[in-house]
Design a protein around this motif. Structure first.
Motif, PDB file in Angstrom:
ATOM      1  N   LEU A 212       7.453   5.346   3.672  1.00 50.32           N
ATOM      2  CA  LEU A 212       7.007   6.644   3.152  1.00 50.32           C
ATOM      3  C   LEU A 212       7.306   7.750   4.156  1.00 50.32           C
ATOM      4  O   LEU A 212       6.895   8.875   3.967  1.00 50.32           O
ATOM      5  N   GLY A 213       7.946   7.373   5.264  1.00 51.26           N
ATOM      6  CA  GLY A 213       8.239   8.375   6.285  1.00 51.26           C
ATOM      7  C   GLY A 213       7.598   7.984   7.604  1.00 51.26           C
ATOM      8  O   GLY A 213       7.021   6.904   7.739  1.00 51.26           O
ATOM      9  N   SER A 214       7.698   8.881   8.571  1.00 48.15           N
ATOM     10  CA  SER A 214       7.309   8.512   9.931  1.00 48.15           C
ATOM     11  C   SER A 214       5.801   8.526  10.159  1.00 48.15           C
ATOM     12  O   SER A 214       5.317   8.009  11.161  1.00 48.15           O
ATOM     13  N   ARG A 215       5.053   9.119   9.274  1.00 48.51           N
ATOM     14  CA  ARG A 215       3.602   9.121   9.474  1.00 48.51           C
ATOM     15  C   ARG A 215       3.041   7.771   9.065  1.00 48.51           C
ATOM     16  O   ARG A 215       3.286   7.296   7.956  1.00 48.51           O
ATOM     17  N   ILE A 216       2.252   7.186   9.960  1.00 48.68           N
ATOM     18  CA  ILE A 216       1.649   5.878   9.649  1.00 48.68           C
ATOM     19  C   ILE A 216       0.319   6.141   8.955  1.00 48.68           C
ATOM     20  O   ILE A 216      -0.563   6.792   9.518  1.00 48.68           O
ATOM     21  N   LEU A 217       0.213   5.639   7.751  1.00 52.36           N
ATOM     22  CA  LEU A 217      -0.997   5.882   6.951  1.00 52.36           C
ATOM     23  C   LEU A 217      -1.931   4.687   7.049  1.00 52.36           C
ATOM     24  O   LEU A 217      -1.473   3.546   7.190  1.00 52.36           O
ATOM     25  N   ARG A 218      -3.214   4.946   6.948  1.00 48.33           N
ATOM     26  CA  ARG A 218      -4.155   3.838   6.811  1.00 48.33           C
ATOM     27  C   ARG A 218      -3.872   3.137   5.486  1.00 48.33           C
ATOM     28  O   ARG A 218      -3.400   3.774   4.538  1.00 48.33           O
ATOM     29  N   VAL A 219      -4.238   1.859   5.421  1.00 44.45           N
ATOM     30  CA  VAL A 219      -3.943   1.090   4.208  1.00 44.45           C
ATOM     31  C   VAL A 219      -4.527   1.774   2.970  1.00 44.45           C
ATOM     32  O   VAL A 219      -3.860   1.894   1.932  1.00 44.45           O
ATOM     33  N   GLU A 220      -5.765   2.262   3.103  1.00 43.58           N
ATOM     34  CA  GLU A 220      -6.421   2.855   1.920  1.00 43.58           C
ATOM     35  C   GLU A 220      -5.765   4.167   1.507  1.00 43.58           C
ATOM     36  O   GLU A 220      -5.942   4.632   0.386  1.00 43.58           O
ATOM     37  N   THR A 221      -4.990   4.771   2.410  1.00 44.72           N
ATOM     38  CA  THR A 221      -4.232   5.980   2.059  1.00 44.72           C
ATOM     39  C   THR A 221      -2.838   5.589   1.572  1.00 44.72           C
ATOM     40  O   THR A 221      -2.308   6.196   0.632  1.00 44.72           O
ATOM     41  N   ALA A 222      -2.258   4.564   2.218  1.00 45.20           N
ATOM     42  CA  ALA A 222      -0.893   4.155   1.866  1.00 45.20           C
ATOM     43  C   ALA A 222      -0.838   3.674   0.402  1.00 45.20           C
ATOM     44  O   ALA A 222       0.115   4.000  -0.315  1.00 45.20           O
ATOM     45  N   ILE A 223      -1.848   2.930  -0.031  1.00 46.69           N
ATOM     46  CA  ILE A 223      -1.780   2.359  -1.399  1.00 46.69           C
ATOM     47  C   ILE A 223      -1.681   3.469  -2.457  1.00 46.69           C
ATOM     48  O   ILE A 223      -0.727   3.486  -3.238  1.00 46.69           O
ATOM     49  N   PRO A 224      -2.623   4.432  -2.500  1.00 45.99           N
ATOM     50  CA  PRO A 224      -2.464   5.466  -3.539  1.00 45.99           C
ATOM     51  C   PRO A 224      -1.213   6.315  -3.341  1.00 45.99           C
ATOM     52  O   PRO A 224      -0.605   6.759  -4.320  1.00 45.99           O
ATOM     53  N   ALA A 225      -0.787   6.506  -2.065  1.00 47.83           N
ATOM     54  CA  ALA A 225       0.428   7.314  -1.847  1.00 47.83           C
ATOM     55  C   ALA A 225       1.643   6.605  -2.450  1.00 47.83           C
ATOM     56  O   ALA A 225       2.466   7.225  -3.134  1.00 47.83           O
ATOM     57  N   ILE A 226       1.741   5.301  -2.226  1.00 45.11           N
ATOM     58  CA  ILE A 226       2.912   4.563  -2.750  1.00 45.11           C
ATOM     59  C   ILE A 226       2.831   4.462  -4.273  1.00 45.11           C
ATOM     60  O   ILE A 226       3.829   4.678  -4.974  1.00 45.11           O
TER      61      ILE A 226
ATOM     62  N   PRO B 287     -18.880 -11.915   2.906  1.00 41.07           N
ATOM     63  CA  PRO B 287     -19.593 -12.025   1.618  1.00 41.07           C
ATOM     64  C   PRO B 287     -19.006 -11.087   0.563  1.00 41.07           C
ATOM     65  O   PRO B 287     -19.220 -11.282  -0.634  1.00 41.07           O
ATOM     66  N   TRP B 288     -18.236 -10.083   1.005  1.00 43.93           N
ATOM     67  CA  TRP B 288     -17.647  -9.150   0.037  1.00 43.93           C
ATOM     68  C   TRP B 288     -16.509  -9.781  -0.750  1.00 43.93           C
ATOM     69  O   TRP B 288     -15.968  -9.180  -1.672  1.00 43.93           O
ATOM     70  N   LEU B 289     -16.142 -11.035  -0.373  1.00 43.81           N
ATOM     71  CA  LEU B 289     -15.118 -11.752  -1.147  1.00 43.81           C
ATOM     72  C   LEU B 289     -15.733 -12.600  -2.263  1.00 43.81           C
ATOM     73  O   LEU B 289     -15.012 -13.217  -3.031  1.00 43.81           O
TER      74      LEU B 289
ATOM     75  N   MET C  93     -13.405  -1.888   4.513  1.00 42.28           N
ATOM     76  CA  MET C  93     -12.353  -1.199   3.773  1.00 42.28           C
ATOM     77  C   MET C  93     -12.076  -1.879   2.441  1.00 42.28           C
ATOM     78  O   MET C  93     -11.677  -1.226   1.478  1.00 42.28           O
ATOM     79  N   LEU C  94     -12.261  -3.204   2.418  1.00 46.90           N
ATOM     80  CA  LEU C  94     -11.967  -3.955   1.191  1.00 46.90           C
ATOM     81  C   LEU C  94     -12.704  -3.350  -0.005  1.00 46.90           C
ATOM     82  O   LEU C  94     -12.140  -3.160  -1.072  1.00 46.90           O
TER      83      LEU C  94
ATOM     84  N   MET D 260      -5.209  -8.973   3.661  1.00 46.27           N
ATOM     85  CA  MET D 260      -6.671  -8.857   3.594  1.00 46.27           C
ATOM     86  C   MET D 260      -7.169  -7.772   4.569  1.00 46.27           C
ATOM     87  O   MET D 260      -6.993  -7.879   5.784  1.00 46.27           O
ATOM     88  N   PRO D 261      -7.761  -6.701   4.018  1.00 42.66           N
ATOM     89  CA  PRO D 261      -8.248  -5.634   4.906  1.00 42.66           C
ATOM     90  C   PRO D 261      -9.607  -5.984   5.509  1.00 42.66           C
ATOM     91  O   PRO D 261     -10.261  -6.929   5.053  1.00 42.66           O
TER      92      PRO D 261
END
Ligand code: SAM
Length: 237
Positions: free
Chosen positions: A217-231, A120-122, A88-89, A83-84
């Motif tokens: 995905l490598g050594s760079r730590i991505l924010r969740v919102e970036t990691a999802i589309p990258a993966i 409330p966004w849930l 961000m959610l 849960m973000p």
């Protein structure tokens, strides 16, 4: 809005709709339509086609619609997302809907703040609104299913084997030595993505016991919102 999404309640006959509110504002102010303009349109959870503006006033638009094509195929993925934070959610819900994910579990993790579950966004309507924005962007009509699981252990012990059945189960984990596979893949994927602080070792161990493989995905730590589309981009190349 790349696709005008219609609700059953918009229809005044089999082939005509009237619109007001946000969608009318968008048609007038962003798309600057006039009578006779044709747009791509689709029915929520239904077919895609064309809508032609018949009448336009500042309060309402009347459009003729022909919906004959199926929506685009879903991505063969089930996403388990820690849960973000609520801000961000909203954006993540839009992104997963845009990218064609049709099943999203919002799951607990040690590093998820308890207060996030009170957001409330849930609320179902709030989730639906963000998903619709994502579908409009991605030219899709099929609403993803969002399932809320505020307890990690029961999810892993009681539900996970059915959720991940016949799929390649991956947990995105920056510390893993195994590179994330590159598509096309021969089976559907169940993908777990951690919270801002990452999954704790106990959670990675439980997921591995269940059959998940940690991938990076490598050594760079991505924010969740970036990691999802990258993966997703990498898996479904
Ligand atoms: N310090 C945390 C860690 O090392 O796990 C960082 C968490 S990251 C901000 C949030 C989530 O995005 C991670 O749990 C993971 O699922 C995904 N992620 C971010 N960068 C990644 C990478 N390079 N490889 C794999 N997953 C990544």
């Amino acid at each position: 809005m790349n696709l005008l999404l219609l609700e059953p309640a918009d229809f005044i006959s089999d082939s005509k709709v009237t619109l007001g509110g946000r969608r009318l504002q968008h048609l007038l102010e962003v798309q600057r339509v006039s009578e006779g303009t044709s747009l791509r349109a689709g029915l929520v959870n239904g077919r895609i086609g064309e809508a032609t503006v018949l009448r336009l006033t500042p309060q309402t638009a009347e459009l003729a619609v022909v919906l004959s094509q199926p929506p685009p195929p879903a991505l063969p993925v089930t996403l388990l997302l820690a849960m973000p934070r609520p801000k961000m959610l909203r954006r993540i819900l839009q992104t997963v809907a845009t990218m064609g994910v049709k099943q999203l579990y919002l799951v607990n993790s040690w590093r998820v703040e308890k207060s996030y579950w009170q957001s409330p966004w849930l609320a179902p309507e709030a989730i639906r609104e963000q998903l619709l924005l994502g579908l409009e962007q991605g030219c899709d009509t099929q609403l993803p299913q969002v399932l809320i699981r505020p307890r990690f252990k029961p999810l892993v012990e009681d539900e996970l084997s059915a959720i991940m059945a016949d799929s390649l189960a991956l947990v995105a984990h920056p510390g893993s030595g195994t590179p994330c596979p590159v598509g096309p893949l021969s089976s559907p994927v169940t993908l777990a993505v951690g919270p801002e602080g990452g999954f704790i070792d106990y959670e990675i161990d439980k997921l591995c016991e269940a059959g998940f493989q940690p991938v990076t995905l490598g050594s760079r730590i991505l924010r969740v919102e970036t990691a999802i589309p990258a993966i997703l981009g990498r898996l479904f190349h």
